[in-house]
Design a protein around this motif. Structure first.
Motif, PDB file in Angstrom:
ATOM      1  N   ALA A   1      -1.082  -6.999   5.225  1.00  0.00           N
ATOM      2  CA  ALA A   1      -2.460  -6.574   5.452  1.00  0.00           C
ATOM      3  C   ALA A   1      -2.545  -5.203   6.110  1.00  0.00           C
ATOM      4  CB  ALA A   1      -3.178  -7.608   6.330  1.00  0.00           C
ATOM      5  N   HIS A   2      -1.433  -4.718   6.631  1.00  0.00           N
ATOM      6  CA  HIS A   2      -1.387  -3.398   7.245  1.00  0.00           C
ATOM      7  C   HIS A   2      -0.984  -2.334   6.231  1.00  0.00           C
ATOM      8  CE1 HIS A   2      -1.469  -5.800  10.939  1.00  0.00           C
ATOM      9  NE2 HIS A   2      -0.461  -6.484  10.430  1.00  0.00           N
ATOM     10  N   GLY A   3      -0.759  -2.762   4.969  1.00  0.00           N
ATOM     11  CA  GLY A   3      -0.338  -1.844   3.931  1.00  0.00           C
ATOM     12  C   GLY A   3       1.138  -1.506   3.976  1.00  0.00           C
ATOM     13  N   LYS A   4       1.916  -2.255   4.760  1.00  0.00           N
ATOM     14  CA  LYS A   4       3.339  -2.011   4.903  1.00  0.00           C
ATOM     15  C   LYS A   4       4.149  -2.837   3.904  1.00  0.00           C
ATOM     16  CE  LYS A   4       3.633   0.804   8.522  1.00  0.00           C
ATOM     17  NZ  LYS A   4       4.365   2.101   8.511  1.00  0.00           N
ATOM     18  N   LEU A   5       5.170  -2.230   3.354  1.00  0.00           N
ATOM     19  CA  LEU A   5       6.074  -2.886   2.422  1.00  0.00           C
ATOM     20  C   LEU A   5       7.370  -3.289   3.116  1.00  0.00           C
ATOM     21  CD1 LEU A   5       5.556  -0.299  -0.379  1.00  0.00           C
ATOM     22  CD2 LEU A   5       5.400  -2.736  -0.867  1.00  0.00           C
ATOM     23  N   ALA A   6       8.031  -4.299   2.572  1.00  0.00           N
ATOM     24  CA  ALA A   6       9.368  -4.683   3.021  1.00  0.00           C
ATOM     25  C   ALA A   6      10.048  -5.444   1.898  1.00  0.00           C
ATOM     26  CB  ALA A   6       9.317  -5.530   4.286  1.00  0.00           C
ATOM     27  N   GLY A   7      11.374  -5.508   1.956  1.00  0.00           N
ATOM     28  CA  GLY A   7      12.118  -6.237   0.939  1.00  0.00           C
ATOM     29  C   GLY A   7      13.337  -6.919   1.524  1.00  0.00           C
ATOM     30  N   ALA A   8      13.800  -7.955   0.831  1.00  0.00           N
ATOM     31  CA  ALA A   8      14.994  -8.687   1.243  1.00  0.00           C
ATOM     32  C   ALA A   8      15.752  -9.138   0.008  1.00  0.00           C
ATOM     33  CB  ALA A   8      14.621  -9.899   2.097  1.00  0.00           C
ATOM     34  N   CYS A   9      17.052  -9.287   0.153  1.00  0.00           N
ATOM     35  CA  CYS A   9      17.890  -9.711  -0.971  1.00  0.00           C
ATOM     36  C   CYS A   9      19.057 -10.509  -0.408  1.00  0.00           C
ATOM     37  CB  CYS A   9      18.392  -8.481  -1.722  1.00  0.00           C
ATOM     38  SG  CYS A   9      19.221  -8.813  -3.284  1.00  0.00           S
ATOM     39  N   THR A  10      19.341 -11.689  -0.971  1.00  0.00           N
ATOM     40  CA  THR A  10      20.429 -12.513  -0.446  1.00  0.00           C
ATOM     41  C   THR A  10      21.070 -13.327  -1.560  1.00  0.00           C
ATOM     42  OG1 THR A  10      21.014 -14.185   1.224  1.00  0.00           O
ATOM     43  CG2 THR A  10      18.835 -14.363   0.229  1.00  0.00           C
ATOM     44  N   THR A  11      22.380 -13.532  -1.477  1.00  0.00           N
ATOM     45  CA  THR A  11      23.111 -14.216  -2.539  1.00  0.00           C
ATOM     46  C   THR A  11      24.465 -14.702  -2.041  1.00  0.00           C
ATOM     47  OG1 THR A  11      23.927 -13.962  -4.827  1.00  0.00           O
ATOM     48  CG2 THR A  11      24.255 -12.107  -3.332  1.00  0.00           C
TER      49      THR A  11
ATOM     50  N   GLU B   1       6.088   5.009   0.962  1.00  0.00           N
ATOM     51  CA  GLU B   1       5.134   5.884   0.287  1.00  0.00           C
ATOM     52  C   GLU B   1       4.998   5.560  -1.201  1.00  0.00           C
ATOM     53  OE1 GLU B   1       6.388   9.855   0.932  1.00  0.00           O
ATOM     54  OE2 GLU B   1       5.762   9.906   3.033  1.00  0.00           O
ATOM     55  N   ILE B   2       5.982   4.846  -1.746  1.00  0.00           N
ATOM     56  CA  ILE B   2       6.022   4.621  -3.197  1.00  0.00           C
ATOM     57  C   ILE B   2       5.995   3.141  -3.560  1.00  0.00           C
ATOM     58  CG2 ILE B   2       7.293   5.052  -5.325  1.00  0.00           C
ATOM     59  CD1 ILE B   2       6.181   7.575  -3.928  1.00  0.00           C
ATOM     60  N   GLY B   3       6.964   2.377  -3.057  1.00  0.00           N
ATOM     61  CA  GLY B   3       7.078   0.967  -3.406  1.00  0.00           C
ATOM     62  C   GLY B   3       8.488   0.471  -3.149  1.00  0.00           C
ATOM     63  N   GLY B   4       8.807  -0.678  -3.698  1.00  0.00           N
ATOM     64  CA  GLY B   4      10.121  -1.262  -3.508  1.00  0.00           C
ATOM     65  C   GLY B   4      10.638  -1.874  -4.788  1.00  0.00           C
TER      66      GLY B   4
END
Length: 362
Positions: free
Chosen positions: A225-235, A261-264
């Motif tokens: 809701a703050h417009g912030k992106l994040a990502g995670a990856c696990t295997t 600024e762009i995406g993930g």
């Protein structure tokens, strides 16, 4: 000379207008000769992106719901993707992620994970043993060390110092599958599956090819809701891999990349091919150039195919991307890759990704 001066003046004013647009605030009215908005003209900003989370594969549905419990209450994307990724890590029916992952050819369960936020902060662990939630260790690497990636015994040492519990991760079910593999010890990852078919009907209880529980990496992307992106990856990586093998998942720019600024973007499939092409970084850079998430994923896949056209017919790589506006897209080499999306309107949407080939070659 007068005409030339008028031309230069017009060029400067045009450049000023362009700079305003690229700065994130678009002019809603005329611009005066100083390059500022004329009196009475208002400025407007792009509409806020929807709060949303997307994950690879069908087990991404449960992961998304855990992430949404945070996002839906106004929580942060980084907390959401860590929490979501822990769901398949805990799932004893999932033999390609976390504590129930299939071992390497020597019987060791080694896990890989990475996490990244919108500001470029990131952390990862590779070939870590005895820790059920490598995604949480990856976050500690990001927040509590000056490093990005810890591996093997060093990653385990750090995890134990941080209070994580040492556990035996080789479950009876995974050990049984490993002993079955040892009868032939043939290594050939199959499309949409990390485990070789033994020449009999798929056995879902053992996670054999054909079982829904046997895809591979989970990659997650979220915008809050703050417009912030994040990502995670696990295997847990490829089953029956060489001891010490590390795929793309813990490598920033390969298995995961986020630019606020762009995406993930995140990836799934044969990690070696993703690493060779810096896959997730490539997808984000393609979005920077103006491509949609779907178009960027497709171009990244096509580059893999153009570089290794024959090899690509027998392997799978898929990309999932989300841009700053919350748009989601994906693409894969082979059919069968799917991704889950969750937001205020859709809680369990599972979407089949488009692919280059419509028939599996495995």
């Amino acid at each position: 000379m007068t005409d030339r001066r008028r031309f230069l003046k017009a060029s400067v004013l045009g450049a000023s207008a362009s700079m305003l647009a690229w700065g994130g605030k678009l002019a809603a009215g005329p611009i005066d000769q100083s390059g500022k908005l004329a009196a009475g003209a208002a400025s407007r900003t792009p509409p806020a992106a929807p709060v949303r989370v997307a994950s690879t594969w069908d087990f991404g549905i449960a992961a998304n719901q855990a992430a949404w419990a945070i996002l839906g209450k106004g929580g942060h994307a980084l907390d959401a993707v860590e929490t979501g990724a822990r769901v398949p890590e805990s799932d004893l029916k999932n033999h390609s992620v976390g504590r129930a992952g299939y071992p390497d050819r020597d019987g060791h369960v080694t896990l890989d994970a990475s996490i990244m936020d919108a500001d470029g902060n990131c952390g990862g662990v590779a070939a870590i043993e005895h820790i059920a939630h490598p995604i949480s260790v990856a976050r500690r690497v990001m927040e509590r060390t000056p490093h990005v990636l810890l591996v093997g015994d060093g990653a385990l040492q750090f995890a134990l110092e941080q209070g994580f519990k040492k556990e035996e991760l080789l479950t009876p079910e995974s050990e049984k599958a490993w002993h079955e593999w040892l009868k032939t010890a043939k290594y050939k990852p199959t499309i949409n599956s990390e485990v070789r078919d033994y020449g009999r009907a798929p056995d879902k209880s053992m996670g054999m090819p054909g079982g829904k529980d046997n895809h591979d990496t989970i990659g997650m992307l979220a915008i809050d809701a703050h417009g912030k992106l994040a990502g995670a990856c696990t295997t847990s990586g490829m089953a029956w891999k060489m001891h010490g093998r590390v795929g793309d998942s813990p490598i920033i720019g390969a298995g995961l990349y986020v630019d606020g600024e762009i995406g993930g973007a995140t990836s799934t499939g044969v990690g070696e091919e993703v690493i060779r092409n810096a896959g997730s970084f490539l997808v984000v850079e393609l979005m920077r150039q103006g491509r949609s998430p779907h178009e960027a994923c497709k171009e990244a896949v096509m580059r893999i195919i153009r570089r290794r056209p024959e090899a690509s017919k027998t392997l799978q790589v898929g990309f999932l991307a989300m841009n700053r506006a919350g748009e989601v897209g994906a693409y894969a080499i082979q059919r069968g890759f799917s991704y889950a999306v969750c937001d205020a309107n859709k809680q369990d949407a599972l979407i089949p990704a488009q692919s280059v080939y419509t028939t599996n070659y495995s």
